[in-house]
Design a protein around this motif. Structure first.
Motif, PDB file in Angstrom:
ATOM      1  N   ASN A  94      -2.613 -34.109  16.784  1.00 15.65           N
ATOM      2  CA  ASN A  94      -3.015 -33.126  17.494  1.00 15.65           C
ATOM      3  C   ASN A  94      -2.792 -31.666  16.514  1.00 15.65           C
ATOM      4  O   ASN A  94      -2.208 -30.739  16.955  1.00 15.65           O
ATOM      5  CB  ASN A  94      -2.123 -32.845  18.690  1.00 15.65           C
ATOM      6  CG  ASN A  94      -2.735 -31.816  19.736  1.00 15.65           C
ATOM      7  OD1 ASN A  94      -4.133 -31.594  19.629  1.00 15.65           O
ATOM      8  ND2 ASN A  94      -1.845 -31.171  20.281  1.00 15.65           N
ATOM      9  N   ALA A  95      -3.519 -31.757  15.407  1.00 18.73           N
ATOM     10  CA  ALA A  95      -3.895 -30.394  14.659  1.00 18.73           C
ATOM     11  C   ALA A  95      -4.366 -29.513  15.329  1.00 18.73           C
ATOM     12  O   ALA A  95      -4.888 -29.491  16.282  1.00 18.73           O
ATOM     13  CB  ALA A  95      -4.634 -30.909  13.386  1.00 18.73           C
ATOM     14  N   PRO A  96      -3.832 -28.419  14.697  1.00 20.26           N
ATOM     15  CA  PRO A  96      -4.540 -26.833  15.290  1.00 20.26           C
ATOM     16  C   PRO A  96      -6.088 -27.206  15.456  1.00 20.26           C
ATOM     17  O   PRO A  96      -6.717 -27.718  14.409  1.00 20.26           O
ATOM     18  CB  PRO A  96      -4.223 -25.855  14.371  1.00 20.26           C
ATOM     19  CG  PRO A  96      -2.969 -26.288  13.645  1.00 20.26           C
ATOM     20  CD  PRO A  96      -3.351 -27.740  13.794  1.00 20.26           C
ATOM     21  N   TYR A  97      -6.741 -26.497  16.251  1.00 19.74           N
ATOM     22  CA  TYR A  97      -7.957 -26.463  16.722  1.00 19.74           C
ATOM     23  C   TYR A  97      -9.107 -26.276  15.413  1.00 19.74           C
ATOM     24  O   TYR A  97     -10.042 -27.072  15.265  1.00 19.74           O
ATOM     25  CB  TYR A  97      -8.412 -25.544  17.664  1.00 19.74           C
ATOM     26  CG  TYR A  97      -9.919 -25.153  17.843  1.00 19.74           C
ATOM     27  CD1 TYR A  97     -10.464 -25.825  18.711  1.00 19.74           C
ATOM     28  CD2 TYR A  97     -10.282 -23.799  17.689  1.00 19.74           C
ATOM     29  CE1 TYR A  97     -11.939 -25.753  18.909  1.00 19.74           C
ATOM     30  CE2 TYR A  97     -11.585 -23.396  17.774  1.00 19.74           C
ATOM     31  CZ  TYR A  97     -12.430 -24.570  18.583  1.00 19.74           C
ATOM     32  OH  TYR A  97     -13.752 -24.256  18.984  1.00 19.74           O
ATOM     33  N   LYS A  98      -8.561 -25.263  14.540  1.00 19.59           N
ATOM     34  CA  LYS A  98      -9.637 -25.022  13.547  1.00 19.59           C
ATOM     35  C   LYS A  98      -9.404 -25.984  12.337  1.00 19.59           C
ATOM     36  O   LYS A  98     -10.582 -26.218  11.489  1.00 19.59           O
ATOM     37  CB  LYS A  98      -9.423 -23.608  12.970  1.00 19.59           C
ATOM     38  CG  LYS A  98      -9.814 -22.418  13.991  1.00 19.59           C
ATOM     39  CD  LYS A  98      -9.670 -21.004  13.532  1.00 19.59           C
ATOM     40  CE  LYS A  98      -9.876 -20.081  14.600  1.00 19.59           C
ATOM     41  NZ  LYS A  98      -9.691 -18.693  14.140  1.00 19.59           N
ATOM     42  N   ILE A  99      -8.294 -26.553  12.391  1.00 19.27           N
ATOM     43  CA  ILE A  99      -8.231 -27.631  11.280  1.00 19.27           C
ATOM     44  C   ILE A  99      -9.095 -28.816  11.733  1.00 19.27           C
ATOM     45  O   ILE A  99      -9.834 -29.645  11.097  1.00 19.27           O
ATOM     46  CB  ILE A  99      -6.783 -28.377  11.148  1.00 19.27           C
ATOM     47  CG1 ILE A  99      -5.987 -27.240  10.475  1.00 19.27           C
ATOM     48  CG2 ILE A  99      -6.827 -29.486  10.380  1.00 19.27           C
ATOM     49  CD1 ILE A  99      -4.617 -27.174  10.193  1.00 19.27           C
ATOM     50  N   LYS A 100      -8.965 -29.218  12.970  1.00 20.18           N
ATOM     51  CA  LYS A 100     -10.143 -30.113  13.724  1.00 20.18           C
ATOM     52  C   LYS A 100     -11.508 -29.839  13.322  1.00 20.18           C
ATOM     53  O   LYS A 100     -12.343 -30.913  12.966  1.00 20.18           O
ATOM     54  CB  LYS A 100      -9.873 -30.425  15.111  1.00 20.18           C
ATOM     55  CG  LYS A 100      -8.387 -31.064  15.693  1.00 20.18           C
ATOM     56  CD  LYS A 100      -8.514 -30.831  17.160  1.00 20.18           C
ATOM     57  CE  LYS A 100      -7.027 -31.645  17.426  1.00 20.18           C
ATOM     58  NZ  LYS A 100      -6.771 -31.415  19.038  1.00 20.18           N
ATOM     59  N   ILE A 101     -11.942 -28.627  13.486  1.00 26.91           N
ATOM     60  CA  ILE A 101     -13.379 -28.046  13.046  1.00 26.91           C
ATOM     61  C   ILE A 101     -13.466 -28.415  11.638  1.00 26.91           C
ATOM     62  O   ILE A 101     -14.403 -28.863  11.193  1.00 26.91           O
ATOM     63  CB  ILE A 101     -13.614 -26.585  13.559  1.00 26.91           C
ATOM     64  CG1 ILE A 101     -13.495 -26.444  14.767  1.00 26.91           C
ATOM     65  CG2 ILE A 101     -14.732 -26.280  12.722  1.00 26.91           C
ATOM     66  CD1 ILE A 101     -13.503 -24.948  15.203  1.00 26.91           C
TER      67      ILE A 101
END
Length: 191
Positions: A94-101
């Motif tokens: 569950n990495a931060p949202y922007k890292i997922k992007i």
């Protein structure tokens, strides 16, 4: 002299090298990497593992015998496997949202490039894609400050053309894949 400069630019703008520049630029200009482990994670999966293919090729005689073609294939394989594993792990942990992007953008771009290169048989530029995609998500995160990194795209185009590694069509296609796949990820995850 120009050919030597083109070779230096091509080395600096390999996808893993530019990924390192982008990650450090994002780190300096945002708070995405408040937890430093994600900075190291991105460097490992977007830079170190993919770039290791250039060293590993020396130990695989069949790849080494293929020259640049074998080098290119192995680099694609390492990058794709690293992006797949990295993407799985950013969701699992569950990495931060922007890292997922970031990871989804690299993954989708590499899947599309692989399809274009292997199925359609057009040698779309991985260099151009690896610059255009990261510039797109970096601009969405940071805005106008990204302009300083944007010089990498025309320099890459010039270098790849100067070295006769790609045509304008192949560079255009790589650039479009990078931009459009990243925009698709941004739209889907922001939807």
């Amino acid at each position: 002299m120009q050919l030597k400069l083109a070779k230096i630019i091509s080395i600096i703008t390999t996808v893993p090298s530019f990924a390192l520049f982008v990650i450090l630029f994002i780190h300096k200009n945002t708070t995405i990497f408040n937890d430093i482990k994600w900075l190291y994670f991105c460097i490992l999966f977007l830079t170190l593992i993919p770039i290791s293919s250039y060293f590993v090729q020396n130990f695989i005689p069949s790849i080494k015998a293929q020259g640049r073609s074998g080098e290119r294939k192995l680099a694609f394989i390492f990058a794709l496997l690293s992006y797949i594993l990295g993407t799985i792990l950013v969701f699992y942990f569950n990495a931060p949202y922007k890292i997922k992007i970031i990871f989804l953008s690299y993954l989708l771009s590499s899947i599309i490039l692989t399809f274009i290169n292997k199925v359609i048989k057009i040698k779309a530029s991985g260099h151009a894609c690896g610059i255009a995609g990261p510039l797109t998500f970096t601009f969405s995160f940071i805005g106008y400050k990204t302009i300083i990194l944007s010089i990498a795209l025309p320099l890459t185009w010039w270098a790849r053309l100067k070295m006769n590694r790609h045509t304008s069509k192949e560079l255009s296609l790589g650039t479009l894949v990078g931009i459009l796949s990243t925009l698709a990820i941004l739209i889907i995850l922001n939807g």
